[in-house]
Design a protein around this motif. Structure first.
Motif, short mmCIF file in Angstrom:
data_model
loop_
_atom_site.label_atom_id
_atom_site.label_comp_id
_atom_site.label_asym_id
_atom_site.label_seq_id
_atom_site.Cartn_x
_atom_site.Cartn_y
_atom_site.Cartn_z
N VAL A 288 0.72 -0.61 0.13
CA VAL A 288 -0.03 -0.17 0.13
C VAL A 288 0.72 1.28 0.19
O VAL A 288 1.47 1.19 0.56
CB VAL A 288 -0.67 -0.40 1.37
CG1 VAL A 288 -1.77 1.48 1.18
CG2 VAL A 288 -1.64 -0.87 1.14
N PHE A 289 0.37 2.06 -0.89
CA PHE A 289 1.87 3.29 -1.08
C PHE A 289 0.80 4.31 -0.58
O PHE A 289 -0.15 4.55 -1.24
CB PHE A 289 2.11 3.56 -2.37
CG PHE A 289 2.84 2.48 -3.51
CD1 PHE A 289 3.04 0.83 -3.85
CD2 PHE A 289 4.19 2.57 -2.67
CE1 PHE A 289 3.42 0.72 -3.66
CE2 PHE A 289 5.56 1.79 -3.19
CZ PHE A 289 4.67 0.17 -3.60
N PHE A 290 0.88 4.97 0.13
CA PHE A 290 0.50 6.07 0.60
C PHE A 290 0.85 7.53 -0.28
O PHE A 290 2.27 7.39 -0.38
CB PHE A 290 1.14 7.03 2.35
CG PHE A 290 -0.50 5.88 3.31
CD1 PHE A 290 0.25 4.62 3.51
CD2 PHE A 290 -1.12 6.09 3.80
CE1 PHE A 290 -0.52 3.47 4.04
CE2 PHE A 290 -1.68 5.46 4.82
CZ PHE A 290 -1.98 4.17 5.05
N MET A 291 0.71 8.52 -0.39
CA MET A 291 1.02 9.68 -1.07
C MET A 291 1.38 9.68 -1.85
O MET A 291 2.34 9.87 -2.76
CB MET A 291 1.85 10.89 0.20
CG MET A 291 1.21 10.91 1.25
SD MET A 291 2.58 11.34 2.75
CE MET A 291 2.74 10.46 3.05
N ALA A 292 1.07 8.96 -2.86
CA ALA A 292 1.81 8.49 -4.07
C ALA A 292 1.66 8.81 -5.45
O ALA A 292 1.24 7.77 -6.46
CB ALA A 292 1.45 6.58 -3.87
N VAL A 293 0.50 9.65 -5.87
CA VAL A 293 0.11 10.26 -7.07
C VAL A 293 0.49 10.68 -8.33
O VAL A 293 0.85 10.04 -8.78
CB VAL A 293 -1.27 10.99 -6.62
CG1 VAL A 293 -2.40 11.73 -7.60
CG2 VAL A 293 -2.73 10.79 -6.19
N LYS A 294 1.75 11.67 -7.46
CA LYS A 294 2.61 12.15 -8.29
C LYS A 294 4.18 10.91 -8.96
O LYS A 294 4.87 11.13 -9.61
CB LYS A 294 3.13 13.24 -7.82
CG LYS A 294 3.35 14.84 -7.41
CD LYS A 294 3.48 15.56 -7.29
CE LYS A 294 2.61 16.98 -6.90
NZ LYS A 294 3.22 17.49 -6.22
#
Ligand code: SAM
Length: 473
Positions: free
Chosen positions: A386-392
């Motif tokens: 699970v990657f948090f803060m990963a949109v960019k």
């Protein structure tokens, strides 16, 4: 004439008082159970008895007269419970009791009863009785269930603590000061210690306060509650979070906190927005830490409300480190992390016997355009990442995972504004997810889930919010 006057709520002390129960079925068993706790001397009249009643009789906890009830049975009793399965017998007993000014309850007719048995929420000595005056007993039971879930078990401990100190406080403080004293004890830091299981500390603080002869048990210093507000849906708050939100004097909150959650706070509280807005911090982390120490120093109850769980990519550890150093009392309340919330609302189990035996939480936050992660570990099969803060960083993440061995068609999904009515899900693979996400407008928080469990969403997806209810979250 029907009795339309409301009933009078009272709590009866029945210790050693004679009480008659006619009937020995399931309803009678429920009544007798509570009567036994009250210390009443119970006589049961019934030709047949539930096995529990027989056991109580054999243990000498009550007297069982094995026969039909007759009119004279009610003689000499403080209360009568007419709980037979024969309406005529119950009516006969009620009439006999009325003639003798003995109070009676009929299990089959609330309107013809002198008293009603309420639904009760109990925390040791503390009892909350709920009655609909016989109009809607099921509603009273529903309310009881709600209150029961909402009222912390520790209220019983709090009542016990107050009971233990009642006489000492009576002896030390003049009557006019006692109510204010108890209000500060029962709604202040001492109570908080009880609620967080620190009974011995609470007892010591209360004893010391009385020793000092001080009339203000709350130290001038306030306290800080570091509370996880969950991923967005206000229903996912814990009951402790809700209680602390409602009692805070100052609320320091992040941008991720839904307005519906802030609405739960005391409207007179001061609200300070300290989170990130449009890629800039409204307050640097050091300033937030110092602000909390200062506000608590002014004697305030400071709520530091964070999205998700404060200890999952929430810098919660840093915030309380400074509080600990400054000697400010604090407590940490876990919240549902976005990882659990988004996964649950997207129908993607984070672990699964067949597909993922472990789960890893990672930050996708770029530092100087780079992501330094253990890619060979993250690219292993049999796990969920699970990657948090990963949109960019989404294109970089997908690319790196492929370079380190995961197949092009390895499943991945982006959950946008998870658990809210605006939740959107973009499902794809490592090779096509970046393109699919690029076609979307992603303004709210989003979470990337990578692993075979993502495929389960096809069958397990259940949350399909309707935008019509947008105002709710
Ligand atoms: C600074 S981290 C805080 C994480 C938080 N402490 C937690 O336990 O969920 C912020 C990131 O959490 C994720 N996040 C938080 N709420 C979310 C939501 N409702 N939907 C999707 N992602 C969310 C996003 O990846 C966002 O960039």
């Amino acid at each position: 004439m029907p009795n339309t006057a409301p009933s009078l709520p009272i709590f009866l002390r029945l210790s050693d008082r004679p009480v008659l129960v006619a009937g020995a079925g399931r309803i009678a068993v429920r009544r007798i159970g509570r009567l036994l706790e009250s210390g009443a001397r119970i006589t049961v009249v019934a030709p047949h008895a539930h096995e529990q009643v027989r056991a109580w009789a054999e243990a000498g906890e009550l007297v069982w007269k094995k026969r039909e009830a007759v009119e004279n049975d009610v003689d000499g009793y403080t209360l009568v419970f007419a709980a037979t399965d024969d309406t005529a017998v119950n009516a006969m007993l009620a009439e006999a009791a009325n003639k003798r000014q003995v109070l009676v309850q009929r299990a089959d007719d609330a309107a013809a009863s002198d008293f009603l048995v309420p639904a009760v929420v109990q925390r040791d000595a503390l009892q909350i009785a709920i009655s609909s005056d016989g109009q809607a007993p099921t509603l009273a039971r529903i309310l009881r269930t709600r209150l029961d879930a909402w009222i912390p078990r520790a209220y019983g401990d709090l009542a016990r603590l107050a009971g233990d100190f009642r006489d000492i406080v009576k002896a030390r403080l003049p009557r006019a000061e006692r109510a204010g004293f108890w209000l500060r004890v029962l709604d202040g830091p001492i109570a908080e210690k009880v609620f967080t299981g620190r009974m011995a500390d609470a007892r010591r603080d209360l004893a010391e306060t009385l020793e000092d002869g001080a009339q203000t048990p709350t130290p001038a210093r306030g306290e800080v509650y570091l509370v996880g507000g969950g991923p967005g849906d206000p229903d996912l708050l814990t009951s402790r979070a809700l209680r602390l939100i409602q009692r805070a004097d100052v609320v320091l909150h992040d941008s991720l906190i839904a307005p519906a959650i802030l609405d739960l706070a005391n409207p007179d509280a001061e609200f300070i927005h300290v989170g990130k807005r449009a890629a800039r911090h409204t307050l640097p982390q050091e300033d937030i830490n110092e602000l909390m120490v200062r506000l608590a120093g002014e004697g305030k109850r400071v709520l530091r409300l964070k999205g998700g769980d404060p200890f999952v990519f929430g810098r919660g550890g840093e915030e309380i480190a400074q509080l600990a150093e400054a000697g400010v009392p604090f407590q940490v309340v876990p919240g549902i992390t976005a990882a659990s919330g988004c996964a649950a609302y997207a129908g993607i189990p984070l672990t699964h016997r067949d597909y993922a035996q472990s789960v890893t939480f990672v930050t996708g936050h770029l530092k100087a355009g780079e992501l330094e992660l253990s890619w060979s570990q993250l690219a292993k099969r049999g796990q969920t990442v699970v990657f948090f803060m990963a949109v960019k960083s989404l294109p970089i993440i997908c690319e790196k995972l492929r370079q380190h061995g995961l197949a092009d068609d390895w499943p991945a999904a982006l959950v946008i504004e998870g658990t809210t009515v605006r939740q959107r899900l973009v499902v794809g693979s490592l090779v096509d997810l970046p393109e699919r996400v690029a076609a979307e407008v992603v303004e709210g928080p989003a979470l990337l889930i990578v692993g075979e469990v993502v495929r389960l969403n096809e069958t397990l997806g259940w949350f399909r919010p309707s935008m019509e209810s947008e105002s709710q979250v």
